[in-house]
Structure formats: C-alpha cells, structure tokens
Design a protein around this motif. Sequence first.
Motif, PDB file in Angstrom:
ATOM      1  N   ASP A 149      24.414  26.134 -49.495  1.00 16.17           N
ATOM      2  CA  ASP A 149      25.161  25.803 -48.285  1.00 16.17           C
ATOM      3  C   ASP A 149      24.973  26.941 -47.285  1.00 16.17           C
ATOM      4  OD1 ASP A 149      26.747  24.383 -46.551  1.00 16.17           O
ATOM      5  OD2 ASP A 149      28.603  24.607 -47.687  1.00 16.17           O
ATOM      6  N   PHE A 150      25.339  26.692 -46.028  1.00 14.29           N
ATOM      7  CA  PHE A 150      25.292  27.753 -45.027  1.00 14.29           C
ATOM      8  C   PHE A 150      26.333  27.478 -43.952  1.00 14.29           C
ATOM      9  CE2 PHE A 150      22.425  24.569 -43.378  1.00 14.29           C
ATOM     10  CZ  PHE A 150      22.687  24.565 -42.012  1.00 14.29           C
ATOM     11  N   GLU A 151      26.697  28.531 -43.238  1.00 15.67           N
ATOM     12  CA  GLU A 151      27.595  28.435 -42.095  1.00 15.67           C
ATOM     13  C   GLU A 151      26.911  29.140 -40.928  1.00 15.67           C
ATOM     14  OE1 GLU A 151      31.235  30.369 -43.177  1.00 15.67           O
ATOM     15  OE2 GLU A 151      31.913  28.669 -44.376  1.00 15.67           O
ATOM     16  N   LEU A 152      27.166  28.652 -39.740  1.00 16.46           N
ATOM     17  CA  LEU A 152      26.584  29.240 -38.548  1.00 16.46           C
ATOM     18  C   LEU A 152      27.675  29.401 -37.504  1.00 16.46           C
ATOM     19  CD1 LEU A 152      23.880  30.105 -37.287  1.00 16.46           C
ATOM     20  CD2 LEU A 152      23.646  27.773 -36.442  1.00 16.46           C
ATOM     21  N   ASP A 153      27.868  30.618 -37.048  1.00 12.92           N
ATOM     22  CA  ASP A 153      28.833  30.905 -35.990  1.00 12.92           C
ATOM     23  C   ASP A 153      28.067  31.283 -34.747  1.00 12.92           C
ATOM     24  OD1 ASP A 153      31.040  30.540 -37.679  1.00 12.92           O
ATOM     25  OD2 ASP A 153      30.998  32.635 -38.309  1.00 12.92           O
ATOM     26  N   GLY A 154      28.196  30.450 -33.715  1.00 14.11           N
ATOM     27  CA  GLY A 154      27.525  30.742 -32.458  1.00 14.11           C
ATOM     28  C   GLY A 154      28.279  31.794 -31.665  1.00 14.11           C
ATOM     29  N   THR A 155      27.746  32.097 -30.526  1.00 15.18           N
ATOM     30  CA  THR A 155      28.367  33.066 -29.643  1.00 15.18           C
ATOM     31  C   THR A 155      29.583  32.424 -28.996  1.00 15.18           C
ATOM     32  OG1 THR A 155      26.193  33.981 -29.201  1.00 15.18           O
ATOM     33  CG2 THR A 155      27.939  34.583 -27.679  1.00 15.18           C
ATOM     34  N   ASP A 156      30.758  33.023 -29.197  1.00 15.50           N
ATOM     35  CA  ASP A 156      31.957  32.464 -28.600  1.00 15.50           C
ATOM     36  C   ASP A 156      32.161  33.018 -27.192  1.00 15.50           C
ATOM     37  OD1 ASP A 156      32.792  35.036 -29.112  1.00 15.50           O
ATOM     38  OD2 ASP A 156      34.537  34.450 -30.295  1.00 15.50           O
ATOM     39  N   LEU A 157      33.052  32.377 -26.445  1.00 15.09           N
ATOM     40  CA  LEU A 157      33.273  32.752 -25.061  1.00 15.09           C
ATOM     41  C   LEU A 157      33.835  34.166 -24.927  1.00 15.09           C
ATOM     42  CD1 LEU A 157      32.834  31.628 -22.276  1.00 15.09           C
ATOM     43  CD2 LEU A 157      35.116  30.615 -22.367  1.00 15.09           C
ATOM     44  N   GLU A 158      34.593  34.608 -25.891  1.00 13.81           N
ATOM     45  CA  GLU A 158      35.121  35.983 -25.875  1.00 13.81           C
ATOM     46  C   GLU A 158      33.973  36.994 -25.877  1.00 13.81           C
ATOM     47  OE1 GLU A 158      38.320  38.580 -25.717  1.00 13.81           O
ATOM     48  OE2 GLU A 158      38.694  36.502 -26.293  1.00 13.81           O
ATOM     49  N   THR A 159      32.977  36.757 -26.719  1.00 12.13           N
ATOM     50  CA  THR A 159      31.812  37.637 -26.787  1.00 12.13           C
ATOM     51  C   THR A 159      31.033  37.597 -25.480  1.00 12.13           C
ATOM     52  OG1 THR A 159      31.681  37.276 -29.165  1.00 12.13           O
ATOM     53  CG2 THR A 159      29.693  38.127 -28.090  1.00 12.13           C
ATOM     54  N   VAL A 160      30.870  36.396 -24.904  1.00 15.65           N
ATOM     55  CA  VAL A 160      30.168  36.243 -23.631  1.00 15.65           C
ATOM     56  C   VAL A 160      30.907  37.001 -22.532  1.00 15.65           C
ATOM     57  CG1 VAL A 160      29.513  34.580 -21.844  1.00 15.65           C
ATOM     58  CG2 VAL A 160      29.152  34.025 -24.253  1.00 15.65           C
ATOM     59  N   PHE A 161      32.225  36.848 -22.483  1.00 12.10           N
ATOM     60  CA  PHE A 161      33.031  37.537 -21.483  1.00 12.10           C
ATOM     61  C   PHE A 161      32.863  39.050 -21.593  1.00 12.10           C
ATOM     62  CE2 PHE A 161      36.895  39.776 -20.300  1.00 12.10           C
ATOM     63  CZ  PHE A 161      37.082  39.346 -18.994  1.00 12.10           C
ATOM     64  N   ASP A 162      33.015  39.573 -22.811  1.00  9.63           N
ATOM     65  CA  ASP A 162      32.893  41.020 -23.026  1.00  9.63           C
ATOM     66  C   ASP A 162      31.531  41.538 -22.591  1.00  9.63           C
ATOM     67  OD1 ASP A 162      35.470  41.093 -24.030  1.00  9.63           O
ATOM     68  OD2 ASP A 162      34.834  41.112 -26.136  1.00  9.63           O
ATOM     69  N   ALA A 163      30.470  40.828 -22.960  1.00  9.97           N
ATOM     70  CA  ALA A 163      29.112  41.262 -22.608  1.00  9.97           C
ATOM     71  C   ALA A 163      28.881  41.198 -21.094  1.00  9.97           C
ATOM     72  CB  ALA A 163      28.075  40.405 -23.340  1.00  9.97           C
ATOM     73  N   GLU A 172      23.529  34.586 -33.216  1.00 10.14           N
ATOM     74  CA  GLU A 172      24.359  33.704 -34.027  1.00 10.14           C
ATOM     75  C   GLU A 172      24.479  34.305 -35.422  1.00 10.14           C
ATOM     76  OE1 GLU A 172      23.944  29.215 -32.783  1.00 10.14           O
ATOM     77  OE2 GLU A 172      21.986  30.081 -33.203  1.00 10.14           O
ATOM     78  N   ARG A 173      25.669  34.226 -36.002  1.00  8.11           N
ATOM     79  CA  ARG A 173      25.916  34.750 -37.349  1.00  8.11           C
ATOM     80  C   ARG A 173      25.624  33.636 -38.350  1.00  8.11           C
ATOM     81  NH1 ARG A 173      25.766  39.584 -39.589  1.00  8.11           N
ATOM     82  NH2 ARG A 173      27.140  39.806 -41.334  1.00  8.11           N
ATOM     83  N   LEU A 174      24.685  33.895 -39.248  1.00  8.43           N
ATOM     84  CA  LEU A 174      24.292  32.938 -40.282  1.00  8.43           C
ATOM     85  C   LEU A 174      24.749  33.466 -41.632  1.00  8.43           C
ATOM     86  CD1 LEU A 174      22.626  30.435 -41.240  1.00  8.43           C
ATOM     87  CD2 LEU A 174      20.631  31.957 -41.283  1.00  8.43           C
ATOM     88  N   ARG A 175      25.464  32.629 -42.383  1.00  8.59           N
ATOM     89  CA  ARG A 175      25.862  32.971 -43.745  1.00  8.59           C
ATOM     90  C   ARG A 175      25.244  31.954 -44.692  1.00  8.59           C
ATOM     91  NH1 ARG A 175      29.915  34.241 -40.791  1.00  8.59           N
ATOM     92  NH2 ARG A 175      30.995  32.267 -40.859  1.00  8.59           N
ATOM     93  N   LEU A 176      24.487  32.470 -45.656  1.00  7.89           N
ATOM     94  CA  LEU A 176      23.847  31.625 -46.654  1.00  7.89           C
ATOM     95  C   LEU A 176      24.557  31.804 -47.987  1.00  7.89           C
ATOM     96  CD1 LEU A 176      20.132  32.484 -45.855  1.00  7.89           C
ATOM     97  CD2 LEU A 176      21.418  30.494 -45.088  1.00  7.89           C
ATOM     98  N   PHE A 177      24.930  30.699 -48.597  1.00  8.50           N
ATOM     99  CA  PHE A 177      25.558  30.720 -49.920  1.00  8.50           C
ATOM    100  C   PHE A 177      24.492  30.284 -50.919  1.00  8.50           C
ATOM    101  CE2 PHE A 177      28.693  29.763 -46.673  1.00  8.50           C
ATOM    102  CZ  PHE A 177      29.592  30.803 -46.875  1.00  8.50           C
ATOM    103  N   VAL A 178      24.157  31.184 -51.841  1.00  6.65           N
ATOM    104  CA  VAL A 178      23.026  30.961 -52.739  1.00  6.65           C
ATOM    105  C   VAL A 178      23.484  30.881 -54.185  1.00  6.65           C
ATOM    106  CG1 VAL A 178      21.384  32.044 -51.158  1.00  6.65           C
ATOM    107  CG2 VAL A 178      22.553  33.446 -52.840  1.00  6.65           C
ATOM    108  N   ASP A 179      22.653  30.218 -55.022  1.00  3.67           N
ATOM    109  CA  ASP A 179      22.979  30.086 -56.441  1.00  3.67           C
ATOM    110  C   ASP A 179      22.856  31.408 -57.192  1.00  3.67           C
ATOM    111  OD1 ASP A 179      23.624  27.398 -56.311  1.00  3.67           O
ATOM    112  OD2 ASP A 179      21.582  26.743 -56.743  1.00  3.67           O
ATOM    113  N   ASP A 180      21.825  32.184 -56.874  1.00  2.00           N
ATOM    114  CA  ASP A 180      21.591  33.457 -57.548  1.00  2.00           C
ATOM    115  C   ASP A 180      21.741  34.590 -56.542  1.00  2.00           C
ATOM    116  OD1 ASP A 180      20.802  32.136 -59.975  1.00  2.00           O
ATOM    117  OD2 ASP A 180      18.890  31.688 -58.985  1.00  2.00           O
ATOM    118  N   ALA A 181      22.349  35.679 -56.965  1.00  2.00           N
ATOM    119  CA  ALA A 181      22.493  36.836 -56.080  1.00  2.00           C
ATOM    120  C   ALA A 181      21.108  37.299 -55.637  1.00  2.00           C
ATOM    121  CB  ALA A 181      23.238  37.958 -56.790  1.00  2.00           C
ATOM    122  N   PRO A 182      20.914  37.523 -54.336  1.00  2.00           N
ATOM    123  CA  PRO A 182      19.591  37.938 -53.855  1.00  2.00           C
ATOM    124  C   PRO A 182      19.214  39.345 -54.320  1.00  2.00           C
ATOM    125  CG  PRO A 182      21.143  37.657 -52.027  1.00  2.00           C
ATOM    126  CD  PRO A 182      21.864  37.324 -53.273  1.00  2.00           C
TER     127      PRO A 182
END
Length: 139
Positions: free
Chosen positions: A105-119, A46-56
């Motif tokens: 804040d954060f966003e999470l993108d799970g595995t989509d069916l296109e990725t499952v099909f390709d794999a 899963e793709r995780l994106r974290l939005f933070v107050d200070d640059a890491p």
Amino acid sequence: MAQRSFLCHRLAEVEAVCDRVGIVNDGRLVSIDDVDALADRSSGSERLRLFVDDAPAAELIERVRSVDDVRNVTEDGHTLSLDCTAPAAKADVIELVNHTCSVRDFELDGTDLETVFDATVEHDRSSDDMTGDATEAVE
C-alpha cells in the motif's frame, strides 16, 4: 458562475471551499491563482509513504536516495517515507521498491495550502530584502 470572496486565515478551510486564492503579505497581494497552480509553483514536493511486506535493506534505501527528484528518505520498519519533487520520481521509486520488498500500500500527501502560503511569503520577504523595494509587480 458567480464569484464570491472569502477572507480567512484558516488555510485548511480556504483549501476546502475555494478554487482561486490570493496570498497577501504585509498588506500587499503577492500571488493569486488556482489552488492547484499555486501548489505546483511552490516546492512541488509530495510526501510518499510506502508500506512494504519486508523491511527494506540498507542497499535499497541508498538506491532510493539516488533516484532523481527524491529527498528526505527515511525508513521505519515496514514503512519507507520520502519526498518527491517530480511526478516521475514516484513511479520510479514504487517500481524500484516493489521489485525487492513488495509494496502492499502507499499514501501520498500533496503540497497543502499552508506550505504554499509559507513558501510564497518567504519568497516575497527574501525578494524585498534583496531589492530593498516593497513595490514588486504582482500577477
């Protein structure tokens, strides 16, 4: 509940309307299962994106890279992006980053069916290449 069949190559539409999916490769049914179960059997990433107050800081990014089941860590200003291959990795990374940078804040993108099909198709093709036999048993 009545079962209905739906044949489509537009996998985003299939994912939106179907509970179970069969994957066909070269005219053979190579996998059939619930959409979520297929996704779990694929890369599981899963793709995780974290939005933070200070640059890491570079040190924090290296610590995130060392977390088990974390891959492809990138940083762009106040956004940290990474792939998690296990559920616990998400919580570990959020806790680690929040301790230093305050995750707003954060966003999470799970595995989509296109990725499952390709794999699934790639795995089926590599199995055929190794065995030289296209008559594998299917679920």
